[in-house]
Scaffold this active site. Structure first.
Site, mmCIF file in Angstrom:
data_model
loop_
_atom_site.group_PDB
_atom_site.id
_atom_site.type_symbol
_atom_site.label_atom_id
_atom_site.label_comp_id
_atom_site.label_asym_id
_atom_site.label_seq_id
_atom_site.Cartn_x
_atom_site.Cartn_y
_atom_site.Cartn_z
ATOM 1 N N HIS A 1 -0.903 5.836 7.253
ATOM 2 C CA HIS A 1 -2.050 5.006 6.886
ATOM 3 C C HIS A 1 -2.256 3.999 8.006
ATOM 4 C CE1 HIS A 1 -4.871 2.341 5.147
ATOM 5 N NE2 HIS A 1 -4.014 1.339 5.155
ATOM 6 N N HIS B 1 -11.850 -0.445 5.980
ATOM 7 C CA HIS B 1 -10.402 -0.618 5.919
ATOM 8 C C HIS B 1 -9.682 0.182 7.008
ATOM 9 C CE1 HIS B 1 -6.607 -0.367 3.079
ATOM 10 N NE2 HIS B 1 -6.288 -0.559 4.339
ATOM 11 N N GLU C 1 0.808 -1.226 0.000
ATOM 12 C CA GLU C 1 0.000 0.000 0.000
ATOM 13 C C GLU C 1 0.844 1.281 0.000
ATOM 14 O OE1 GLU C 1 -4.247 -0.321 1.596
ATOM 15 O OE2 GLU C 1 -2.974 -0.906 3.272
#
Ligand SMILES: [Zn+2]
Length: 254
Positions: free
Chosen positions: A95, A166, A76
């Site tokens: 993130h 997520h 990612e």
């Protein structure tokens, strides 16, 4: 730039975010290379709590590794690439799968700041849904540049975007600031769920949020950072250009 010092700070950020319940075995934090703004530093794919300086890799804004390759990169990394490409003023990105935030990614309940330290998350937090552009057969991970760019477009000029089913992504001008906002976002989400269970919630107003963001000094980030360094046994290194010019100002929160 003292590359060694910058990488040590990134290691510290990883350990802090793991310890403060923002990252677990997954999630990541990066910093833009001040000497090459078209590159950023991010660890190889490893649990943040155990990341060391030797794990840190350097990437282009296409998510391509340059330099040492101590291991497999995070799939990612395109989240970071997409945001650094779109936002020249952003120098650090987190993130995360911050657990208290997840319920707000899958319900119509909006995450909103309710305590002054949490104001920087803003009161206009979008939710990026990978399904909108990439269909309903993805594994929800942001695994290429088109996805990273789409996420960055959803984030726009804001600080935070949620990611449906997520997690979320936080962007800030400095490493200390992105860690600070990420820690307080998790706390806000936890407090908000408790407050909502009690009844109607009186959130911060737009004017209050703006005033808090205006008055927030580097000293505030410094104070949190020193405390969090101590908790994880990492050396606290005060002051550097990375912390911004507000470093020496008085903390308005006392
Ligand atoms: Zn993720």
């Amino acid at each position: 730039m003292d590359r060694h010092a910058l990488i040590e700070e990134l290691v510290t950020a990883n350990h802090i975010l793991a310890n403060e319940n923002v990252l677990d075995s997954f999630g990541h934090v990066s910093i833009r290379n001040p000497d090459h703004p078209d590159r950023f530093f991010l660890s190889r794919a490893r649990a943040p709590a155990i990341i060391e300086a030797a794990d840190i890799m350097e990437f282009t804004l296409e998510g391509v590794s340059v330099g040492a390759e101590p291991g497999k990169p995070y799939s990612e990394r395109f989240i970071h690439a997409g945001i650094y490409e779109a936002r020249p003023e952003i120098n650090a990105v987190v993130h995360n799968h911050s657990p208290s935030v997840i319920p707000f990614t899958v319900t119509s309940k909006k995450l909103r700041p309710l305590m002054h330290m949490c104001a920087p998350i803003g009161d206009d937090i979008p939710t990026w849904d990978i399904r909108t552009k990439f269909g309903d057969c993805t594994n929800l991970l942001v695994t290429d540049l088109a996805m990273g760019r789409d996420l960055a477009a959803c984030l726009g000029d804001r600080t935070v975007t949620l990611m449906r089913g997520h997690g979320s992504t936080v962007a800030a001008p400095s490493l200390r600031e992105v860690v600070f906002t990420s820690v307080y976002m998790e706390l806000n989400a936890d407090m908000q769920m408790k407050a909502m269970a009690m009844g109607d919630v009186d959130y911060l107003s737009e004017g209050e949020i703006a005033a808090i963001k205006r008055g927030r000094a580097g000293y505030t980030f410094e104070r949190g950072w020193e405390n969090w360094c101590n908790r994880v046994g990492r050396p606290y290194v005060p002051g550097s250009r990375e912390f911004g010019e507000g470093f020496s100002r008085t903390d308005p929160r006392g």
